[in-house]
Design an enzyme around this catalytic site. Structure first.
Site, PDB file in Angstrom:
ATOM      1  N   CYS A   2      -8.713   2.382  -0.114  1.00  0.00           N
ATOM      2  CA  CYS A   2     -10.004   2.972  -0.393  1.00  0.00           C
ATOM      3  C   CYS A   2     -10.383   2.557  -1.797  1.00  0.00           C
ATOM      4  CB  CYS A   2      -9.954   4.507  -0.273  1.00  0.00           C
ATOM      5  SG  CYS A   2      -8.680   5.247  -1.308  1.00  0.00           S
ATOM      6  N   CYS A 204      -0.320  -5.950  -3.963  1.00  0.00           N
ATOM      7  CA  CYS A 204      -0.535  -6.292  -2.561  1.00  0.00           C
ATOM      8  C   CYS A 204      -1.188  -7.670  -2.434  1.00  0.00           C
ATOM      9  CB  CYS A 204      -1.434  -5.233  -1.927  1.00  0.00           C
ATOM     10  SG  CYS A 204      -2.061  -5.639  -0.292  1.00  0.00           S
ATOM     11  N   THR A 251     -15.698 -12.747   2.876  1.00  0.00           N
ATOM     12  CA  THR A 251     -14.595 -12.972   1.942  1.00  0.00           C
ATOM     13  C   THR A 251     -13.948 -14.342   2.071  1.00  0.00           C
ATOM     14  OG1 THR A 251     -13.153 -11.805   3.487  1.00  0.00           O
ATOM     15  CG2 THR A 251     -14.044 -10.544   1.651  1.00  0.00           C
ATOM     16  N   CYS A 394       3.529  -8.067  -3.307  1.00  0.00           N
ATOM     17  CA  CYS A 394       4.055  -7.463  -2.083  1.00  0.00           C
ATOM     18  C   CYS A 394       3.659  -8.352  -0.916  1.00  0.00           C
ATOM     19  CB  CYS A 394       3.503  -6.055  -1.882  1.00  0.00           C
ATOM     20  SG  CYS A 394       3.989  -5.327  -0.295  1.00  0.00           S
TER      21      CYS A 394
END
EC number: 2.4.2.14
Length: 421
Positions: A2, A204, A251, A394
């Protein structure tokens, strides 16, 4: 996953509200606010002159879909807190009672801060978390900001005239710097800084590949520069001839530009997206309809061999639809190119694919995935090259090797239970 933001100081309410639209690419199921008033912490849009304020843009990874569940409030004895956080806490039921992880997290924080003090209370809660959490909280002493101790979920800050603001991404702040992994900051009536171990850098990888805004700085990179590097690397393994390069909006555009440039091929806007459709990937399952979100432009692809670039392939929902649209528009061939490796494992750290069976690569090799999405060929960016570009990160959803020990089967069950309990 979020978007979170908060401010403390002059016009903090106005600052928080202005940041909200710049975080809706991280979640658009709802926008929630909390603020400091004369009567304590309140939920709802803050007045412009509120001393402290929080905002949360929801992309649900825990709790029911389609419900605005943050910010959340907790009171323990005389201590009242409001919290927003970005990430997922798999073992939230072990922290405190709560319908979902955010509720359990704020209750655990209120209890431990009351009993241990601010610094030790925050450290104690984080020592028990399985998952990832970057958070902002309104406290009696000011605005508390904590970056995930492994850096999986981002958080940045910037001083403004009369105060300080924090947000998931620098684009919402209009600049700023990242908080270091494991750094906790209290800004307001008191000023304090302390560290929460381990303080690793395991951002991430999907933030850089897909999730973050291309104009944000993250992990020491401008996100757009990472995606350009991925597109150039993808061109290194190309083995086919085609006429034009297209991409899945929005993206993938940056990677596609670099891919096309490296191969000397024209980039065409052959797939267009309804700008009001939101991000299909982060839309609740019952509302996902990529057929309504995308259109193909026949004049740009009819009779041509098309290389279709996307940043990632997770469920395959969008790419299957876009491949079909290009074929229906007259493309002679459609060759799919993915600027990241196959996503083969669930995420328990803030992305909403918590089970293996929902992944396109689950029990499928590349050829089977190609057939599943209907492409003429399919090439992923090799994992080794991917790691060379991103460095320390990650890679759990690509490799099954997570920054902390996770029992995958138990975590899958826990995540499903958090949805439908």
């Amino acid at each position: 996953m979020c978007g979170i933001a908060g401010a403390w100081g002059r016009s903090a309410g106005e600052v928080a509200k202005r940041m909200a639209p710049w975080l809706m690419h991280r979640g658009h199921e709802g926008v929630g606010y909390a603020y400091i008033s004369q009567d304590g912490v309140k939920l709802g849009p803050p007045p412009d002159d509120a001393e402290g304020a929080l905002v949360h843009t929801r992309y649900s990874t825990s709790g029911a879909y389609g419900v605005q569940l943050q910010p959340v409030l907790a009171k323990h004895r005389d201590l009242e807190l409001a919290l927003v956080f970005n990430g997922t806490v798999v073992n939230y039921k072990q922290l405190a009672d709560g319908r979902f992880d955010g509720e359990a997290l704020v209750r655990a924080l209120a209890r431990e801060i009351w009993e241990r003090g601010l610094e030790e209370g925050v450290i104690h809660v984080y020592s028990k978390i399985v998952g990832a959490a970057s958070l902002l909280a309104l406290t009696p002493w000011g605005l508390l900001a904590v970056r995930d101790p492994r850096g999986v979920r981002p958080l940045a800050y910037r001083h403004y005239g009369g105060g300080m603001a924090f947000a998931s991404e620098t684009v919402a702040l209009g600049g700023g710097q990242e908080l270091a992994p494991g750094l906790a900051v209290l800004y307001g009536k008191r000023l304090a800084f302390w560290k929460i171990p381990p303080g690793e850098n395991k951002l991430c990888a999907m933030e850089l590949v897909y999730f973050a805004h291309h104009a944000s700085s993250m992990g020491g990179w401008l996100v757009a520069d990472v995606r350009r590097a991925l597109g150039r690397a993808l061109a290194e393994v190309e083995d086919r001839e085609f006429d034009v390069v297209a991409y899945v909006p929005e993206t993938a555009r940056t990677a596609a530009e670099a891919f096309a440039e490296a191969l000397g091929k024209p980039l065409v806007d052959a797939v267009v997206k309804n700008r009001f459709a939101g991000r299909v990937f982060i839309t609740p399952p019952h509302l996902r309809n990529p057929g309504d979100a995308f259109r193909a432009v026949p004049e740009l692809v009819v009779g041509k061999r098309v290389a279709l670039v996307d940043d990632s392939l997770i469920r395959g929902t969008n790419i299957r639809t876009v491949v079909r649209l290009l074929r229906d528009a007259g493309a002679r061939e459609v060759h799919v190119r993915i600027a990241s490796p196959p996503v083969m494992w669930p995420c328990f750290f803030g992305l909403d694919f918590p089970t293996r069976k929902e992944l396109a690569a689950y029990k499928r090799g590349v050829e089977a995935i190609r057939a599943y999405i209907g492409a003429d060929s399919l090439i992923y960016l090799p994992l080794e090259r991917f790691r060379q570009i991103l460095g320390s990160a990650c890679y759990g959803c690509f490799t099954g090797e997570y920054p902390i020990d996770v029992d995958v089967e138990e975590a899958e069950v826990a995540q499903i239970d958090s949805r439908y309990a």
